[in-house]
Design a protein around this motif. Structure first.
Motif, PDB file in Angstrom:
ATOM      1  N   ILE A 114       0.863  -2.207 -14.117  1.00  0.00           N
ATOM      2  CA  ILE A 114       2.130  -1.092 -12.646  1.00  0.00           C
ATOM      3  C   ILE A 114       1.328  -0.344 -12.448  1.00  0.00           C
ATOM      4  CG2 ILE A 114       3.816  -0.152 -12.403  1.00  0.00           C
ATOM      5  CD1 ILE A 114       6.091  -2.478 -13.649  1.00  0.00           C
ATOM      6  N   VAL A 115       0.584   0.656 -13.660  1.00  0.00           N
ATOM      7  CA  VAL A 115       0.487   2.100 -13.366  1.00  0.00           C
ATOM      8  C   VAL A 115      -1.064   1.855 -12.516  1.00  0.00           C
ATOM      9  CG1 VAL A 115       1.755   3.132 -15.486  1.00  0.00           C
ATOM     10  CG2 VAL A 115      -0.396   2.542 -15.636  1.00  0.00           C
ATOM     11  N   GLY A 116      -1.605   0.871 -12.625  1.00  0.00           N
ATOM     12  CA  GLY A 116      -2.866   0.552 -12.234  1.00  0.00           C
ATOM     13  C   GLY A 116      -2.923   0.493 -11.364  1.00  0.00           C
ATOM     14  N   MET A 117      -1.735  -0.292 -10.951  1.00  0.00           N
ATOM     15  CA  MET A 117      -1.733  -0.298  -9.274  1.00  0.00           C
ATOM     16  C   MET A 117      -1.799   0.979  -8.475  1.00  0.00           C
ATOM     17  SD  MET A 117       1.082   0.072  -6.903  1.00  0.00           S
ATOM     18  CE  MET A 117       1.769  -0.773  -5.375  1.00  0.00           C
ATOM     19  N   GLY A 119      -1.345  12.357 -11.208  1.00  0.00           N
ATOM     20  CA  GLY A 119      -1.074  10.849 -11.673  1.00  0.00           C
ATOM     21  C   GLY A 119      -1.079  10.722 -13.386  1.00  0.00           C
ATOM     22  N   ILE A 120      -1.886  12.579 -14.245  1.00  0.00           N
ATOM     23  CA  ILE A 120      -1.550  11.966 -15.547  1.00  0.00           C
ATOM     24  C   ILE A 120       0.280  12.276 -15.842  1.00  0.00           C
ATOM     25  CG2 ILE A 120      -1.164  13.734 -17.808  1.00  0.00           C
ATOM     26  CD1 ILE A 120      -4.521  13.966 -16.109  1.00  0.00           C
ATOM     27  N   LEU A 121       0.477  13.123 -14.666  1.00  0.00           N
ATOM     28  CA  LEU A 121       2.189  13.288 -15.418  1.00  0.00           C
ATOM     29  C   LEU A 121       2.945  12.365 -14.717  1.00  0.00           C
ATOM     30  CD1 LEU A 121       2.833  17.031 -13.860  1.00  0.00           C
ATOM     31  CD2 LEU A 121       2.668  16.049 -16.507  1.00  0.00           C
ATOM     32  N   GLU A 123       0.852  -1.244   0.030  1.00  0.00           N
ATOM     33  CA  GLU A 123      -0.257   0.067  -0.159  1.00  0.00           C
ATOM     34  C   GLU A 123       0.912   1.281  -0.037  1.00  0.00           C
ATOM     35  OE1 GLU A 123      -4.156   2.749   3.086  1.00  0.00           O
ATOM     36  OE2 GLU A 123      -3.262  -0.167   3.017  1.00  0.00           O
ATOM     37  N   GLY A 124       0.582   2.380  -0.729  1.00  0.00           N
ATOM     38  CA  GLY A 124       1.435   3.315  -1.055  1.00  0.00           C
ATOM     39  C   GLY A 124       2.816   3.341  -1.693  1.00  0.00           C
ATOM     40  N   GLY A 125       3.033   2.498  -2.203  1.00  0.00           N
ATOM     41  CA  GLY A 125       4.086   2.055  -3.016  1.00  0.00           C
ATOM     42  C   GLY A 125       3.838   2.296  -4.878  1.00  0.00           C
ATOM     43  N   PHE A 126       5.182   2.152  -5.220  1.00  0.00           N
ATOM     44  CA  PHE A 126       4.918   1.445  -6.777  1.00  0.00           C
ATOM     45  C   PHE A 126       4.873   0.182  -7.066  1.00  0.00           C
ATOM     46  CE2 PHE A 126       6.902   5.790  -4.731  1.00  0.00           C
ATOM     47  CZ  PHE A 126       6.759   6.651  -6.103  1.00  0.00           C
ATOM     48  N   GLY A 175      -4.282   0.447  -5.033  1.00  0.00           N
ATOM     49  CA  GLY A 175      -3.634   1.198  -3.787  1.00  0.00           C
ATOM     50  C   GLY A 175      -1.807   1.243  -3.270  1.00  0.00           C
ATOM     51  N   GLY A 176      -1.762   1.657  -4.441  1.00  0.00           N
ATOM     52  CA  GLY A 176      -0.216   2.462  -4.838  1.00  0.00           C
ATOM     53  C   GLY A 176      -0.909   4.150  -4.384  1.00  0.00           C
ATOM     54  N   PHE A 177       0.661   4.772  -4.679  1.00  0.00           N
ATOM     55  CA  PHE A 177       1.099   5.882  -4.124  1.00  0.00           C
ATOM     56  C   PHE A 177       0.303   7.039  -4.813  1.00  0.00           C
ATOM     57  CE2 PHE A 177       2.921   6.756  -8.670  1.00  0.00           C
ATOM     58  CZ  PHE A 177       3.111   7.872  -8.200  1.00  0.00           C
TER      59      PHE A 177
END
Length: 410
Positions: free
Chosen positions: A146-149, A357-359, A73-76, A154-156
């Motif tokens: 990865i970007v979906g995560m 998020g976009i960038l 959670e909160g990661g990349f 629950g990612g960053f």
């Protein structure tokens, strides 16, 4: 939750899954219709293999990359393991409030393949089949999860002070595909004859009825794409999403109609078709947050943007035969920003989070796409030879014609 309500929710999620699956037929018809007859088999082949590739890669790695669990959670980045490892209570509300583990997987798997399908249209008529499928394998299996995560897993982006918001994927699905599309089209170069003596030459699609059929299939499937993202059969929420989706698509058609007529002094059906899709992509990030009038504004602006997006990419000589970059990237960005401007979440903090998020997703997808496409270009090559492009990919890559009765006889 009662067993009856759980069953109803689960059933709606499966119906939504079917609707999203139908969208792949829509993409196939749209892309085939907007390209030339000599490349039809190639388009249909790619749009048949990509969903199959997406489902398989998502089953073996993508799903567990995108939803790695609370430990990440909160990661990349995180990986829960390889393959579908059934959790306890997978078939009951112990797994989720409203649906089973398998329903969760198959609904998300339908989304996964969409990103690569978007790329397919932008690189049509000149890319080698093998390298494209290899890129799709990595893009669907690694990049998209990865970007979906970062948000849905629950990612960053989900743990920002004001969480990034993307209801059904204007950025996470559509602009992810759009970034891959623009890099692929750039590294491939334009189709032969597209730009000559500083001028742009139109290369019309061979079957506008087929393209129109494809857009209506996509519009139809989008009710599942957005409606299923409610993640339950909640009457009020699903009904609202259906309405905002329909309103934005309709407004997008008129935005593109007015903009294209002002620009070209003609009623261009291809621009209106892409306007419908522009409205749909634009509302996808905030379909559950908007009032009817806000949906109309968002869709209308999306329709205008897609027309000028097509013109802009032609000016910089990025050849996109179907307008996929303008529809999915330009309008995906617009729809994501619109969440911070309109609706229940509007505000400065939300707008900044949308930009973050976009960038962040854009930088990652551009880097990933460039590395993969560039490596393929420098090793095995990504573009068919000039003679094959002129004759058509169908006969050279597949050994057949889509319309044999009309093919040139030697």
């Amino acid at each position: 939750m009662s067993q009856e309500l759980f069953t109803i929710n689960n059933l709606w999620m499966m119906v939504a899954t079917i609707l999203v699956f139908i969208m792949h037929l829509g993409f196939a018809a749209l892309e085939a219709g907007l390209t030339r007859a000599k490349n039809t088999v190639n388009i249909l082949f790619k749009n048949t293999v990509i969903p199959a590739l997406g489902i398989l890669t998502y089953a073996f790695i993508g799903f567990n990359l995108m939803y790695p669990g609370d430990a990440f959670e909160g990661g990349f980045f995180g990986l829960a393991g390889l393959g579908l490892d059934l959790p306890d209570g997978w078939d009951t509300s112990e797994y989720d409030e409203g649906y089973t583990f398998f329903t969760d997987f198959i609904f998300q798997a339908m989304f996964a393949a969409t990103a690569a399908t978007i790329v397919s249209g932008a690189v049509a008529e000149r890319i080698k089949l093998g390298p494209f499928l290899f890129f799709s394998l990595l893009y669907v299996g690694v990049c998209y999860p990865i970007v979906g995560m970062w948000k849905w897993g629950g990612g960053f982006l989900d743990t920002l002070s004001t969480p990034f918001y993307d209801f059904a994927g204007s950025t996470i699905v559509h602009s992810v595909g759009g970034w891959g599309a623009v890099i692929g089209a750039y590294l491939l170069g334009p189709r032969l004859g597209k730009y000559k003596d500083g001028k742009m030459n139109a290369i019309p699609g061979h079957n506008l009825p087929l393209a129109t059929f494809g857009v209506f299939l996509l519009w139809f499937g989008w009710f599942g794409f957005n409606g299923g993202s409610v993640l339950s059969a909640s009457p009020g929420e699903v009904s609202l999403v259906f309405v905002t989706t329909a309103i934005a698509a309709s407004a997008g058609a008129f935005g593109a109609l007015f903009a294209s007529y002002a620009k070209f002094k003609a009623y261009d059906i291809t621009m209106v078709l892409n306007g419908v899709l522009a409205g749909l992509v634009s509302i996808t990030a905030g379909a559950d947050q908007m009032a009817v009038w806000e949906s109309a504004v968002i869709g209308f602006v999306g329709g205008i943007l897609v027309v000028f997006g097509v013109v802009m990419f032609d000016k910089i000589k990025i050849d996109d035969p179907v307008g996929a970059i303008s529809v999915h990237l330009v309008c995906g960005i617009w729809g994501t920003l619109a969440v911070g401007i309109f609706g229940d979440l509007a505000g400065t903090g939300q707008f900044i989070s949308q930009l973050i998020g976009i960038l962040s997703i854009g930088v990652f997808c551009v880097a990933f796409s460039f590395i993969v496409f560039f490596a393929l270009k420098k090793t095995i090559g990504i573009r068919v030879p000039e003679a094959e492009e002129l004759e058509g990919l169908d006969i050279n890559e597949h050994g057949m014609h889509a319309y044999p009765d009309f093919a040139t006889k030697e």
